[in-house]
Structure formats: structure tokens, C-alpha cells
Design a protein around this motif. Sequence first.
Motif, PDB file in Angstrom:
ATOM      1  N   ASP A 244       0.843  -1.198   0.000  1.00  0.00           N
ATOM      2  CA  ASP A 244       0.000   0.000   0.000  1.00  0.00           C
ATOM      3  C   ASP A 244       0.876   1.245   0.000  1.00  0.00           C
ATOM      4  OD1 ASP A 244       0.615  -0.835   2.783  1.00  0.00           O
ATOM      5  OD2 ASP A 244      -0.425   1.023   3.296  1.00  0.00           O
ATOM      6  N   ASN A 245       2.167   1.092   0.404  1.00  0.00           N
ATOM      7  CA  ASN A 245       3.117   2.201   0.362  1.00  0.00           C
ATOM      8  C   ASN A 245       4.513   1.689   0.024  1.00  0.00           C
ATOM      9  OD1 ASN A 245       1.717   4.768   0.965  1.00  0.00           O
ATOM     10  ND2 ASN A 245       1.103   3.689   2.823  1.00  0.00           N
ATOM     11  N   TYR A 246       5.433   2.635  -0.233  1.00  0.00           N
ATOM     12  CA  TYR A 246       6.729   2.252  -0.807  1.00  0.00           C
ATOM     13  C   TYR A 246       7.685   1.577   0.182  1.00  0.00           C
ATOM     14  CZ  TYR A 246       5.512   4.513  -5.164  1.00  0.00           C
ATOM     15  OH  TYR A 246       4.897   4.816  -6.347  1.00  0.00           O
ATOM     16  N   ASN A 247       7.404   1.643   1.483  1.00  0.00           N
ATOM     17  CA  ASN A 247       8.305   0.951   2.405  1.00  0.00           C
ATOM     18  C   ASN A 247       8.115  -0.565   2.356  1.00  0.00           C
ATOM     19  OD1 ASN A 247       5.808   0.986   3.685  1.00  0.00           O
ATOM     20  ND2 ASN A 247       6.610   1.547   5.695  1.00  0.00           N
ATOM     21  N   ASP A 248       7.141  -1.046   1.561  1.00  0.00           N
ATOM     22  CA  ASP A 248       6.938  -2.488   1.388  1.00  0.00           C
ATOM     23  C   ASP A 248       7.664  -3.054   0.159  1.00  0.00           C
ATOM     24  OD1 ASP A 248       5.216  -2.723   3.582  1.00  0.00           O
ATOM     25  OD2 ASP A 248       3.469  -2.189   2.390  1.00  0.00           O
ATOM     26  N   VAL A 249       8.152  -2.186  -0.707  1.00  0.00           N
ATOM     27  CA  VAL A 249       8.673  -2.634  -2.002  1.00  0.00           C
ATOM     28  C   VAL A 249       9.802  -3.647  -1.854  1.00  0.00           C
ATOM     29  CG1 VAL A 249       9.974  -1.874  -4.035  1.00  0.00           C
ATOM     30  CG2 VAL A 249       7.927  -0.634  -3.332  1.00  0.00           C
ATOM     31  N   SER A 250      10.735  -3.407  -0.928  1.00  0.00           N
ATOM     32  CA  SER A 250      11.903  -4.296  -0.821  1.00  0.00           C
ATOM     33  C   SER A 250      11.487  -5.725  -0.503  1.00  0.00           C
ATOM     34  CB  SER A 250      12.892  -3.776   0.229  1.00  0.00           C
ATOM     35  OG  SER A 250      12.301  -3.722   1.527  1.00  0.00           O
ATOM     36  N   MET A 251      10.510  -5.909   0.388  1.00  0.00           N
ATOM     37  CA  MET A 251      10.131  -7.291   0.734  1.00  0.00           C
ATOM     38  C   MET A 251       9.276  -7.927  -0.360  1.00  0.00           C
ATOM     39  SD  MET A 251       7.359  -7.212   3.864  1.00  0.00           S
ATOM     40  CE  MET A 251       5.709  -6.524   3.700  1.00  0.00           C
ATOM     41  N   LEU A 252       8.486  -7.146  -1.084  1.00  0.00           N
ATOM     42  CA  LEU A 252       7.701  -7.697  -2.183  1.00  0.00           C
ATOM     43  C   LEU A 252       8.618  -8.214  -3.288  1.00  0.00           C
ATOM     44  CD1 LEU A 252       4.754  -5.146  -2.600  1.00  0.00           C
ATOM     45  CD2 LEU A 252       4.738  -7.337  -1.418  1.00  0.00           C
ATOM     46  N   LYS A 253       9.707  -7.522  -3.536  1.00  0.00           N
ATOM     47  CA  LYS A 253      10.641  -7.914  -4.589  1.00  0.00           C
ATOM     48  C   LYS A 253      11.513  -9.097  -4.173  1.00  0.00           C
ATOM     49  CE  LYS A 253      12.713  -4.532  -6.862  1.00  0.00           C
ATOM     50  NZ  LYS A 253      13.416  -3.250  -7.118  1.00  0.00           N
ATOM     51  N   MET A 254      11.846  -9.192  -2.881  1.00  0.00           N
ATOM     52  CA  MET A 254      12.776 -10.219  -2.424  1.00  0.00           C
ATOM     53  C   MET A 254      12.105 -11.543  -2.072  1.00  0.00           C
ATOM     54  SD  MET A 254      15.289  -7.757  -0.157  1.00  0.00           S
ATOM     55  CE  MET A 254      16.468  -9.025   0.327  1.00  0.00           C
ATOM     56  N   ALA A 255      10.812 -11.503  -1.755  1.00  0.00           N
ATOM     57  CA  ALA A 255      10.095 -12.727  -1.391  1.00  0.00           C
ATOM     58  C   ALA A 255       9.819 -13.570  -2.629  1.00  0.00           C
ATOM     59  CB  ALA A 255       8.783 -12.386  -0.692  1.00  0.00           C
TER      60      ALA A 255
END
Length: 299
Positions: A244-255
Motif C-alpha cells: 500500500d506504500n513504498y516501504n513495502d517494495v523491498s520485501m515484495l521484490k525479495m520474497a
Amino acid sequence: MNDGGDMKMRLIATDLDGTLLNEKHEISKENADAIQKAKDAGVEIMVATGRSYNAAKKPLDKVGLTCPIICLNGAKIYNKEGQIISTAPLEINSCKSIQHTCQKEGMYFELFTNKGGFSESRDKFLEVMVDIAATANPDIDEETIRSRASERFQEEEIKITNDFEALFNQPDIEVYKILAFSLQEQQLSNVYHQLKTNGQLAITSSGESNLEFNHPDAQKGIALEGFAKQAGIDMKDVMAIGGDNYNDVSMLKMAGRGVAMGNANDEIKKLADFTTTSNLDNGVAHAIEEMLSEIQKGK
């Protein structure tokens, strides 16, 4: 993206605000039931949030959910017993740069430390938000405006200080996150551009009116990977839900399986493997049910 006949899932990491929590900042029965179903299937659940540990635990406690927590965007990791297993504090010189830049631009900010949260005055900034919102929405009554403005703040306990220099000079101080607010896009842009070249900072956002500052190692994806490695779990067997916000991007890409919420913007949805429904429509439950269904079908 994790597919093929050997698909399995051992760990699910979910964001809180705008993801697991609904508009009442609560975990719905549907989401709680789906989480229990995943746990019964042998999948570990953890939360990854920008909130502090105490603020993250409040909605979890309401539904009796005990789990590991990545908090302050990855600056601290707690196991399910509530013990700290990892920290990544900011460099103090970087903290001073953020303070000076925000104050120069007239921007409100909050510090999250090992001694609690600090700011100059939430009340002062709240009045600014109310005044701006009232001017823009003259037909809405002040009580409604004040309530909406208050919702910009997460449920954090903040102490008041006017002496950040003394705080930074304490020999045992550790600052894990600095959260800066503004309702003026130009202020946000000015602060971001003045600090973006600092190699000791990771700058993200958890909303259209804020900037979040962390150590480069304090990102949800890095913290999630570190936790999974310690637990002997391969990242391909991890599902991350958020976006829902950009602080989630790193885990979405790495999972191995990154799931964006239906209320995420299109740019973040493109980075994810799947998109679920919104946080107002039990998106976490839908994502978990779909994943479990795929495993049962041997997809």
C-alpha cells in the motif's frame, strides 16, 4: 515468483497499516481466521511494519496473535517471545542532518529510539493540519477534520523535547527511524532531495504526507531475508503481503511470492507477482486462501 510442482510456503510476512488492518485499524475476523489456517498448515506468520513494537502489538493482541515482528521498517526484529534479535540503528551524524534539514524547511518530525519516541510537539503539528484541511474543506465540521487529521499519526507514544542535541549526545542512544510529516509537497521534495545522496540513509514513505528515514540495512526486505535465513527458510518459500506504500517494495521484490494489495498503486502492483483485494475487503485472507489452494492443487 515461486511456481512449479515443488511449490511450498513456510513463512508469510504481512504489513499492518493499509494491509492486514482495516479502516478501523483492526484485524478482521476473516484475516485472523486465514492466518490461523495458514499456521495450522505449518506456515509461520510474521508482521513487517513501520510501527514501533508496542504500536504493532496492539492490534495483534486484540485477536490473540503472537508472532515475530519486524518493526520500524526493519530497524528492529523481535521474535515471538518479544525478545530483540536484530537492530540496525541510524548513524548519529545522519540523524543530525535529518534534524537540521527538517527544521530548516519547517517540517515536523518524530524520532523512534531505544528510549522511546520523541518530537517537538504533535499538538502543534496537528493544529497546522487542521487549519489546512479546514481551509480546503469549509463544508466539513471541525470535529470530523480533527479526527481525520489525527489518523495521520500512528498509535505511538511520543515524548516532547526541544533539545535534540542533548538527545543525540547521550552515549547509549540508538535512533531506529525518523518519520517526517508535511502537507506541502514542496517541503517533502526539498527535504528528500537534500538528503537523498547521504549513503547512510534509506528514504522511503508510508503515506503521501511523510518521509521515513532508516539505516540502509533497516529495510523490510533485508530484515525479512535475515530472519528467514536464521530460521533456515529459503526466500523462495516466503510470501510477502503489502504494497500500500513504498516501504513495502523491498520485501515484495525479495520474497518468492510478492503480493500487492488491491489498494496499492499501479507502480507497486507491477513489481509484485500477484495482486489481492484491498485491506477493506480482507485482502490478506484472500491472498492466504489462494496460496493454500494452489499448494493443495499441487500447482
